[in-house]
Design a protein around this motif. Sequence first.
Motif, PDB file in Angstrom:
ATOM      1  N   THR A   1      28.221  56.761  16.103  1.00 30.44           N
ATOM      2  CA  THR A   1      29.422  56.973  16.910  1.00 30.44           C
ATOM      3  C   THR A   1      30.706  56.913  16.087  1.00 30.44           C
ATOM      4  OG1 THR A   1      29.409  54.643  17.543  1.00 30.44           O
ATOM      5  CG2 THR A   1      28.319  56.191  19.038  1.00 30.44           C
ATOM      6  N   SER A   2      30.671  56.223  14.951  1.00 27.31           N
ATOM      7  CA  SER A   2      31.803  56.256  14.019  1.00 27.31           C
ATOM      8  C   SER A   2      31.263  55.987  12.622  1.00 27.31           C
ATOM      9  CB  SER A   2      32.889  55.253  14.395  1.00 27.31           C
ATOM     10  OG  SER A   2      32.478  53.939  14.117  1.00 27.31           O
ATOM     11  N   PHE A   3      31.960  56.562  11.629  1.00 27.85           N
ATOM     12  CA  PHE A   3      31.454  56.492  10.256  1.00 27.85           C
ATOM     13  C   PHE A   3      32.626  56.606   9.293  1.00 27.85           C
ATOM     14  CE2 PHE A   3      29.657  58.431   6.421  1.00 27.85           C
ATOM     15  CZ  PHE A   3      28.528  57.659   6.221  1.00 27.85           C
ATOM     16  N   SER A   4      32.776  55.623   8.405  1.00 25.32           N
ATOM     17  CA  SER A   4      33.853  55.655   7.424  1.00 25.32           C
ATOM     18  C   SER A   4      33.357  55.067   6.108  1.00 25.32           C
ATOM     19  CB  SER A   4      35.059  54.857   7.929  1.00 25.32           C
ATOM     20  OG  SER A   4      36.049  54.782   6.933  1.00 25.32           O
ATOM     21  N   VAL A   5      33.355  55.907   5.058  1.00 32.27           N
ATOM     22  CA  VAL A   5      32.979  55.449   3.728  1.00 32.27           C
ATOM     23  C   VAL A   5      34.030  55.926   2.726  1.00 32.27           C
ATOM     24  CG1 VAL A   5      30.495  55.452   4.200  1.00 32.27           C
ATOM     25  CG2 VAL A   5      31.562  57.473   3.200  1.00 32.27           C
ATOM     26  N   SER A   6      34.077  55.270   1.584  1.00 34.07           N
ATOM     27  CA  SER A   6      34.971  55.713   0.509  1.00 34.07           C
ATOM     28  C   SER A   6      34.303  55.406  -0.821  1.00 34.07           C
ATOM     29  CB  SER A   6      36.332  55.026   0.605  1.00 34.07           C
ATOM     30  OG  SER A   6      36.194  53.640   0.434  1.00 34.07           O
ATOM     31  N   PHE A   7      34.797  56.047  -1.860  1.00 30.10           N
ATOM     32  CA  PHE A   7      34.260  55.852  -3.199  1.00 30.10           C
ATOM     33  C   PHE A   7      35.281  55.092  -4.026  1.00 30.10           C
ATOM     34  CE2 PHE A   7      33.523  57.352  -7.601  1.00 30.10           C
ATOM     35  CZ  PHE A   7      32.221  56.905  -7.742  1.00 30.10           C
ATOM     36  N   ASP A   8      34.845  54.026  -4.680  1.00 29.82           N
ATOM     37  CA  ASP A   8      35.712  53.230  -5.544  1.00 29.82           C
ATOM     38  C   ASP A   8      35.458  53.657  -6.992  1.00 29.82           C
ATOM     39  OD1 ASP A   8      37.065  51.363  -7.058  1.00 29.82           O
ATOM     40  OD2 ASP A   8      36.325  49.640  -5.929  1.00 29.82           O
ATOM     41  N   LYS A   9      36.401  54.404  -7.563  1.00 32.56           N
ATOM     42  CA  LYS A   9      36.229  54.920  -8.929  1.00 32.56           C
ATOM     43  C   LYS A   9      36.111  53.802  -9.952  1.00 32.56           C
ATOM     44  CE  LYS A   9      38.410  59.392  -8.324  1.00 32.56           C
ATOM     45  NZ  LYS A   9      39.450  60.314  -8.781  1.00 32.56           N
ATOM     46  N   ALA A  10      36.845  52.722  -9.759  1.00 34.15           N
ATOM     47  CA  ALA A  10      36.838  51.628 -10.733  1.00 34.15           C
ATOM     48  C   ALA A  10      35.452  50.993 -10.864  1.00 34.15           C
ATOM     49  CB  ALA A  10      37.863  50.570 -10.349  1.00 34.15           C
ATOM     50  N   THR A  11      34.769  50.800  -9.749  1.00 28.80           N
ATOM     51  CA  THR A  11      33.444  50.179  -9.783  1.00 28.80           C
ATOM     52  C   THR A  11      32.326  51.201  -9.663  1.00 28.80           C
ATOM     53  OG1 THR A  11      33.388  49.855  -7.383  1.00 28.80           O
ATOM     54  CG2 THR A  11      34.332  48.070  -8.729  1.00 28.80           C
ATOM     55  N   ARG A  12      32.691  52.465  -9.447  1.00 26.61           N
ATOM     56  CA  ARG A  12      31.729  53.538  -9.218  1.00 26.61           C
ATOM     57  C   ARG A  12      30.773  53.175  -8.080  1.00 26.61           C
ATOM     58  NH1 ARG A  12      30.865  57.729 -12.090  1.00 26.61           N
ATOM     59  NH2 ARG A  12      28.622  57.591 -11.927  1.00 26.61           N
TER      60      ARG A  12
ATOM     61  N   SER B   1      33.070  51.216   7.676  1.00 29.03           N
ATOM     62  CA  SER B   1      32.618  50.877   9.021  1.00 29.03           C
ATOM     63  C   SER B   1      31.659  51.947   9.525  1.00 29.03           C
ATOM     64  CB  SER B   1      33.800  50.743   9.991  1.00 29.03           C
ATOM     65  OG  SER B   1      34.411  52.010  10.177  1.00 29.03           O
ATOM     66  N   VAL B   2      30.664  51.481  10.233  1.00 24.08           N
ATOM     67  CA  VAL B   2      29.698  52.365  10.877  1.00 24.08           C
ATOM     68  C   VAL B   2      29.349  51.736  12.214  1.00 24.08           C
ATOM     69  CG1 VAL B   2      27.381  53.363  10.778  1.00 24.08           C
ATOM     70  CG2 VAL B   2      28.715  53.150   8.684  1.00 24.08           C
ATOM     71  N   ASP B   3      29.406  52.536  13.249  1.00 24.90           N
ATOM     72  CA  ASP B   3      28.949  52.112  14.572  1.00 24.90           C
ATOM     73  C   ASP B   3      27.850  53.062  14.993  1.00 24.90           C
ATOM     74  OD1 ASP B   3      30.881  50.042  14.845  1.00 24.90           O
ATOM     75  OD2 ASP B   3      32.371  51.518  15.458  1.00 24.90           O
ATOM     76  N   VAL B   4      26.781  52.503  15.564  1.00 22.18           N
ATOM     77  CA  VAL B   4      25.667  53.329  16.013  1.00 22.18           C
ATOM     78  C   VAL B   4      25.327  53.021  17.458  1.00 22.18           C
ATOM     79  CG1 VAL B   4      24.675  53.535  13.697  1.00 22.18           C
ATOM     80  CG2 VAL B   4      23.876  51.721  15.199  1.00 22.18           C
ATOM     81  N   GLY B   5      24.875  54.052  18.162  1.00 21.68           N
ATOM     82  CA  GLY B   5      24.311  53.868  19.487  1.00 21.68           C
ATOM     83  C   GLY B   5      22.837  53.544  19.324  1.00 21.68           C
ATOM     84  N   THR B   6      22.316  52.710  20.195  1.00 21.42           N
ATOM     85  CA  THR B   6      20.919  52.308  20.091  1.00 21.42           C
ATOM     86  C   THR B   6      20.142  52.714  21.334  1.00 21.42           C
ATOM     87  OG1 THR B   6      21.146  50.134  21.142  1.00 21.42           O
ATOM     88  CG2 THR B   6      21.627  50.275  18.765  1.00 21.42           C
ATOM     89  N   MET B   7      18.834  52.626  21.215  1.00 20.93           N
ATOM     90  CA  MET B   7      17.964  52.954  22.337  1.00 20.93           C
ATOM     91  C   MET B   7      18.118  51.955  23.490  1.00 20.93           C
ATOM     92  SD  MET B   7      14.362  51.770  20.637  1.00 20.93           S
ATOM     93  CE  MET B   7      13.371  51.868  22.083  1.00 20.93           C
ATOM     94  N   PHE B   8      18.875  50.903  23.277  1.00 20.59           N
ATOM     95  CA  PHE B   8      19.113  49.885  24.297  1.00 20.59           C
ATOM     96  C   PHE B   8      20.423  50.138  25.034  1.00 20.59           C
ATOM     97  CE2 PHE B   8      16.557  48.048  20.895  1.00 20.59           C
ATOM     98  CZ  PHE B   8      15.408  47.734  21.620  1.00 20.59           C
ATOM     99  N   ASP B   9      20.985  51.338  24.852  1.00 21.50           N
ATOM    100  CA  ASP B   9      22.252  51.729  25.472  1.00 21.50           C
ATOM    101  C   ASP B   9      23.392  50.779  25.108  1.00 21.50           C
ATOM    102  OD1 ASP B   9      21.187  53.999  26.672  1.00 21.50           O
ATOM    103  OD2 ASP B   9      20.504  52.852  28.406  1.00 21.50           O
ATOM    104  N   GLU B  10      23.323  50.251  23.891  1.00 25.87           N
ATOM    105  CA  GLU B  10      24.388  49.413  23.361  1.00 25.87           C
ATOM    106  C   GLU B  10      24.820  49.967  22.022  1.00 25.87           C
ATOM    107  OE1 GLU B  10      23.891  45.105  23.316  1.00 25.87           O
ATOM    108  OE2 GLU B  10      22.150  45.365  24.619  1.00 25.87           O
TER     109      GLU B  10
END
Length: 121
Positions: free
Chosen positions: A91-102, A108-117
């Motif tokens: 339902t939401s997804f946010s990633v980034s790349f840190d060049k200094a540490t590679r 953040s990641v939000d997922v819907g589940t089979m439990f309707d939560e």
Amino acid sequence: MTSVRFGLAIDQATNDLVLTSSGDLATVSDAEAVGQHVRQRLSTFVGEWFLDTTAGVPWLDQILGKAYDPALAQSVVKAEILNTDGVTEITSFSVSFDKATRGLIIRSVDVGTMFDEEVSI
């Protein structure tokens, strides 16, 4: 598809098992267990687990071991999440790349589940 309904609680900061105040192992269930399973899968390098060398994310082969490709990195991480038992959608997804540490930082990641939560990873 098998469903993740129950598991032992894992502390996100230390990756250790969690104990209750009475000294018993803490457990998680349903949507919380699905979220924890996603976190475990994302923390595993492909080939790391000797019982199933196909389990895990190909961090070194496809994401961090070559020139960073944001589309490929997001695709690989999303596929691993969606292939987790009990996950129905991202339902939401946010990633980034840190060049200094590679390193790829999963903001953040939000997922819907089979439990309707919905669960935050």
